[in-house]
Scaffold this motif. Structure first.
Motif, PDB file in Angstrom:
ATOM      1  N   GLU A   1      12.540 -22.678  35.681  1.00 31.53           N
ATOM      2  CA  GLU A   1      12.062 -23.766  34.821  1.00 31.53           C
ATOM      3  C   GLU A   1      12.974 -24.985  34.903  1.00 31.53           C
ATOM      4  OE1 GLU A   1      10.390 -22.989  30.954  1.00 31.53           O
ATOM      5  OE2 GLU A   1      10.504 -20.843  31.303  1.00 31.53           O
ATOM      6  N   VAL A   2      13.864 -24.990  35.889  1.00 31.27           N
ATOM      7  CA  VAL A   2      14.761 -26.125  36.085  1.00 31.27           C
ATOM      8  C   VAL A   2      14.130 -27.080  37.095  1.00 31.27           C
ATOM      9  CG1 VAL A   2      17.096 -26.864  36.664  1.00 31.27           C
ATOM     10  CG2 VAL A   2      16.709 -24.567  35.737  1.00 31.27           C
ATOM     11  N   THR A   3      14.096 -28.368  36.767  1.00 28.49           N
ATOM     12  CA  THR A   3      13.574 -29.367  37.688  1.00 28.49           C
ATOM     13  C   THR A   3      14.650 -30.415  37.972  1.00 28.49           C
ATOM     14  OG1 THR A   3      12.618 -30.599  35.827  1.00 28.49           O
ATOM     15  CG2 THR A   3      11.169 -29.077  37.009  1.00 28.49           C
ATOM     16  N   THR A   4      14.462 -31.155  39.049  1.00 27.85           N
ATOM     17  CA  THR A   4      15.486 -32.129  39.447  1.00 27.85           C
ATOM     18  C   THR A   4      14.833 -33.373  40.030  1.00 27.85           C
ATOM     19  OG1 THR A   4      17.471 -32.470  40.808  1.00 27.85           O
ATOM     20  CG2 THR A   4      15.750 -31.036  41.715  1.00 27.85           C
ATOM     21  N   TYR A   5      15.479 -34.514  39.841  1.00 35.36           N
ATOM     22  CA  TYR A   5      14.948 -35.801  40.285  1.00 35.36           C
ATOM     23  C   TYR A   5      16.099 -36.696  40.734  1.00 35.36           C
ATOM     24  CZ  TYR A   5      11.656 -33.775  36.989  1.00 35.36           C
ATOM     25  OH  TYR A   5      10.854 -32.882  36.311  1.00 35.36           O
ATOM     26  N   SER A   6      15.833 -37.555  41.712  1.00 36.17           N
ATOM     27  CA  SER A   6      16.799 -38.593  42.057  1.00 36.17           C
ATOM     28  C   SER A   6      16.264 -39.920  41.529  1.00 36.17           C
ATOM     29  CB  SER A   6      17.029 -38.661  43.567  1.00 36.17           C
ATOM     30  OG  SER A   6      15.822 -38.900  44.268  1.00 36.17           O
ATOM     31  N   ALA A   7      17.173 -40.801  41.135  1.00 35.94           N
ATOM     32  CA  ALA A   7      16.749 -42.041  40.483  1.00 35.94           C
ATOM     33  C   ALA A   7      17.539 -43.236  40.996  1.00 35.94           C
ATOM     34  CB  ALA A   7      16.926 -41.919  38.969  1.00 35.94           C
ATOM     35  N   HIS A   8      16.818 -44.302  41.353  1.00 35.59           N
ATOM     36  CA  HIS A   8      17.447 -45.590  41.656  1.00 35.59           C
ATOM     37  C   HIS A   8      17.402 -46.421  40.380  1.00 35.59           C
ATOM     38  CE1 HIS A   8      18.397 -49.493  43.152  1.00 35.59           C
ATOM     39  NE2 HIS A   8      17.160 -49.941  43.010  1.00 35.59           N
TER      40      HIS A   8
ATOM     41  N   THR B   1      15.608 -45.722  34.197  1.00 30.87           N
ATOM     42  CA  THR B   1      15.022 -44.716  35.106  1.00 30.87           C
ATOM     43  C   THR B   1      15.735 -43.373  35.011  1.00 30.87           C
ATOM     44  OG1 THR B   1      14.211 -46.450  36.596  1.00 30.87           O
ATOM     45  CG2 THR B   1      14.351 -44.224  37.488  1.00 30.87           C
ATOM     46  N   PRO B   2      17.081 -43.325  35.006  1.00 28.27           N
ATOM     47  CA  PRO B   2      17.734 -42.032  34.772  1.00 28.27           C
ATOM     48  C   PRO B   2      17.331 -41.397  33.435  1.00 28.27           C
ATOM     49  CG  PRO B   2      19.319 -43.587  35.667  1.00 28.27           C
ATOM     50  CD  PRO B   2      18.070 -44.369  35.363  1.00 28.27           C
TER      51      PRO B   2
ATOM     52  N   HIS C   1      11.755 -38.931  44.194  1.00 26.64           N
ATOM     53  CA  HIS C   1      12.633 -40.075  43.904  1.00 26.64           C
ATOM     54  C   HIS C   1      11.904 -41.054  42.985  1.00 26.64           C
ATOM     55  CE1 HIS C   1      15.988 -42.708  44.485  1.00 26.64           C
ATOM     56  NE2 HIS C   1      15.256 -43.661  45.030  1.00 26.64           N
ATOM     57  N   PHE C   2      12.652 -41.654  42.056  1.00 27.70           N
ATOM     58  CA  PHE C   2      12.057 -42.554  41.069  1.00 27.70           C
ATOM     59  C   PHE C   2      12.743 -43.921  41.077  1.00 27.70           C
ATOM     60  CE2 PHE C   2      10.470 -38.549  39.786  1.00 27.70           C
ATOM     61  CZ  PHE C   2       9.357 -38.760  38.982  1.00 27.70           C
ATOM     62  N   GLU C   3      11.928 -44.959  40.872  1.00 31.27           N
ATOM     63  CA  GLU C   3      12.409 -46.327  40.668  1.00 31.27           C
ATOM     64  C   GLU C   3      11.595 -46.946  39.542  1.00 31.27           C
ATOM     65  OE1 GLU C   3      12.116 -48.616  44.214  1.00 31.27           O
ATOM     66  OE2 GLU C   3      13.283 -47.219  45.452  1.00 31.27           O
ATOM     67  N   SER C   4      12.232 -47.717  38.697  1.00 34.36           N
ATOM     68  CA  SER C   4      11.536 -48.396  37.588  1.00 34.36           C
ATOM     69  C   SER C   4      10.611 -47.451  36.823  1.00 34.36           C
ATOM     70  CB  SER C   4      10.738 -49.604  38.112  1.00 34.36           C
ATOM     71  OG  SER C   4      11.611 -50.594  38.603  1.00 34.36           O
ATOM     72  N   CYS C   5      11.126 -46.256  36.546  1.00 32.86           N
ATOM     73  CA  CYS C   5      10.421 -45.254  35.746  1.00 32.86           C
ATOM     74  C   CYS C   5       9.095 -44.810  36.372  1.00 32.86           C
ATOM     75  CB  CYS C   5      10.168 -45.770  34.324  1.00 32.86           C
ATOM     76  SG  CYS C   5      11.688 -46.159  33.437  1.00 32.86           S
ATOM     77  N   ALA C   6       9.070 -44.774  37.692  1.00 32.99           N
ATOM     78  CA  ALA C   6       7.869 -44.315  38.389  1.00 32.99           C
ATOM     79  C   ALA C   6       8.268 -43.645  39.701  1.00 32.99           C
ATOM     80  CB  ALA C   6       6.925 -45.485  38.671  1.00 32.99           C
ATOM     81  N   LYS C   7       7.492 -42.625  40.080  1.00 30.87           N
ATOM     82  CA  LYS C   7       7.750 -41.959  41.360  1.00 30.87           C
ATOM     83  C   LYS C   7       7.409 -42.904  42.500  1.00 30.87           C
ATOM     84  CE  LYS C   7       4.913 -38.951  43.253  1.00 30.87           C
ATOM     85  NZ  LYS C   7       4.847 -39.348  44.687  1.00 30.87           N
ATOM     86  N   VAL C   8       8.256 -42.915  43.524  1.00 28.75           N
ATOM     87  CA  VAL C   8       8.009 -43.762  44.693  1.00 28.75           C
ATOM     88  C   VAL C   8       7.956 -42.897  45.944  1.00 28.75           C
ATOM     89  CG1 VAL C   8       9.063 -45.800  43.655  1.00 28.75           C
ATOM     90  CG2 VAL C   8      10.482 -44.212  44.988  1.00 28.75           C
TER      91      VAL C   8
END
Length: 523
Positions: A220-227, A264-265, A281-288
């Motif tokens: 149930e662990v998820t991960t994201y990268s953020a600019h 975004t983070p 990966h996310f930028e400006s609170c949206a997936k890119v």
């Protein structure tokens, strides 16, 4: 002429002002109202900039916030400011130096010992320092602070996060990962130059996130990268040379505020409904869309393997969540030690487990304990004496006649320190139990295993139960068929096994020793 110059200056200022307004109005804001009361969050580099704003936001949401900082005074100043603004006194400062693997390990050890949950980990700490400076561990400083230590910290805290329902890992990256050129996973500790070191480190964060998401499937662990967007933070304090002038100009007109950059983070940490985008990966609170530099097939996995060696990561536990319902497993020497722990794990995963043991009383005791602990009644005791080829053949005959499948065979039975004793077949007892009989048993059961897709044979050497379990159930290690594993990871072949033709010669000699009959050969 002067009027023209002044007009150009005024026009430039107007254009810059318009561009600044555009950046402001197009910046994505996290609109999630998620409450974090009862949750625990860790943010590295939390005493200033984006890290501070992220910590402030989490504190406003009611979380227990751990400020992971290098400087105790600055960390304490940040803590006081956050408490004063939010009224949330559950803000703690913990020291960590991302330029030291020892410090990262000490921090993680403290967290694992003192915290009962971890809901959010934001790997935010970073530098943009120029020059080929080295860390305490001899690594390129910018790579260690921006990537290596985040990789290590995350892995050291994974068990705690897995205990926490719906936890998240956010790796702060940068759009500059787009321009990372000449990136080579085999040259991570070589300084790529002032203008590529930072993009390389941030590309690593994205690739790390991609591979981490794959390894976390089934949890149930998820991960994201953020600019976050380029912001006026302390990260640029170390920039030198001509870049200083450029940075100063851009700070005024083109950089986001730290509050804007933190959005975004924060979004990746708290927004609901994005779990399906784990690894993205996310930028400006949206997936890119994934950057081209991060799209090379196999690159995330290769980076992970190389980084494990650099940080000297030792897992110690099989993290796979593979379900074994409907599968059949045989474990030799399963009444105690590594064999018992492996059998227990397989039973928990829902497998039919056959305890292949010599001592029936001890085997039945083991079966009783496994059934009691797991609730899995499909645990069976079958007798086998590994010091007797006749017994091995009888066991294999029964399996082939009564079982319609065999998915995992763990050749675990072994002895040591018994001197020059001989088996019933006249062979050195230690060699027969530890090797000859496993060779024979495997050959006799290989036909049954071939009937099932994806069967595995694990030959236990000296490693503990976790590595045995890892080799039996972990997905995506099929490419390493025939390789040796220690502490749940593939290791280079020992020098003693690299002699050309040695393995083939051993096979032929062993066939003669166990008197393998033509009809028993299934290859």
């Amino acid at each position: 002429m002067e009027e023209v110059f002044l007009s150009l200056v005024a026009l430039s200022k107007s254009a810059a002002a318009i561009l600044k307004l555009y950046i402001t109005f197009t910046t994505g804001w996290c609109k999630s109202q998620t409450c974090l009361v009862g949750k625990t969050a860790i943010i590295t580099g939390a005493n200033a900039g984006i890290g501070y704003q992220t910590a402030l936001d989490f504190a406003k949401r009611g979380a227990k916030v751990i400020l992971a900082c290098r400087n105790s005074q600055k960390g304490e100043e940040a803590r006081v400011a956050i408490v004063e603004e939010t009224g949330n006194e559950n803000i703690v400062v913990k020291l960590i130096d991302m330029a030291s693997f020892d410090s990262v390990r000490a921090f993680a050890k403290n967290i694992n010992e003192t915290e009962d949950r971890l809901d959010i980990l934001v790997n935010n700490a970073g530098i943009a320092e120029m020059g080929n400076k080295r860390s305490k561990d001899g690594k390129v400083l910018i790579m260690q602070v921006n990537y290596f230590s985040s990789f290590l910290l995350t892995n050291l805290l994974l068990d705690l996060m897995k205990k926490t329902k719906g936890s998240r890992i956010v790796n702060v990256s940068s759009v500059l990962a787009r321009i990372a050129s000449g990136f080579d996973v085999n040259k991570l500790d070589r300084f790529p130059g002032n203008y590529q070191a930072y993009p390389h480190s941030k590309l690593c964060n994205i690739l790390f996130t991609i591979e981490l998401a794959k390894k976390l499937k089934g949890t149930e662990v998820t991960t994201y990268s953020a600019h976050p967007g380029t912001a006026n933070t302390d990260i640029f304090n170390y920039v030198q040379g001509p870049l200083t002038i450029i940075v100063l100009l851009f700070k005024k007109y083109f950089f986001k505020t730290v509050e804007e950059a933190a959005q975004t983070p924060i979004y990746c940490s708290v927004a609901k409904g994005i779990e399906k985008y784990s690894g993205e990966h996310f930028e400006s609170c949206a997936k890119v869309a994934r950057y081209k530099t991060a799209s090379t097939l196999g690159l995330p996995k290769n980076l992970w393997n190389v980084t494990e060696e650099i940080v000297q990561l030792k897992y110690g536990k099989a993290l796979s969540q593979t379900c074994l319902v409907g599968k059949t497993v045989i474990v030799t020497g399963a009444n105690t030690g590594i064999g018992y722990e492996a059998a227990l794990d397989f039973a928990k995963r829902g497998a039919k487990v056959i305890l292949a043991c010599r001592d029936e009383d001890r085997a039945q005791e083991a079966r009783y304990k496994i059934v009691k602990e797991t609730g899995n009644d499909n645990v069976v005791v079958k007798l086998i004496n590994m010091s007797s080829f006749e017994s091995v053949r009888a066991f294999a005959k029964e399996m082939n006649e009564n079982e319609d499948r065999l998915d995992i065979l763990v050749n675990n039975a072994g002895v040591g320190g018994i001197g020059d004793k001989r088996s019933k077949d006249g062979h050195v007892l230690l060699m027969q139990i530890n090797y000859f009989s496993s060779f024979l048993l495997t050959n006799l059961l290989i036909g049954l295993m071939k009937k099932n897709r994806g069967g595995r044979i694990v030959n236990t050497s000296e490693e503990g139960a976790q590595t045995t379990i890892y080799c039996a159930v972990t997905k995506e290690i099929e490419d390493y068929n025939g390789e040796h594993f220690e502490e749940c990871r593939k290791v280079p072949a020992y020098k003693t096994v690299k002699v050309p033709g040695l393995s083939k010669k051993l096979w032929r000699l062993t066939e003669e020793i166990v008197q393998l009959k033509p009809e028993e050969i299934q290859f």
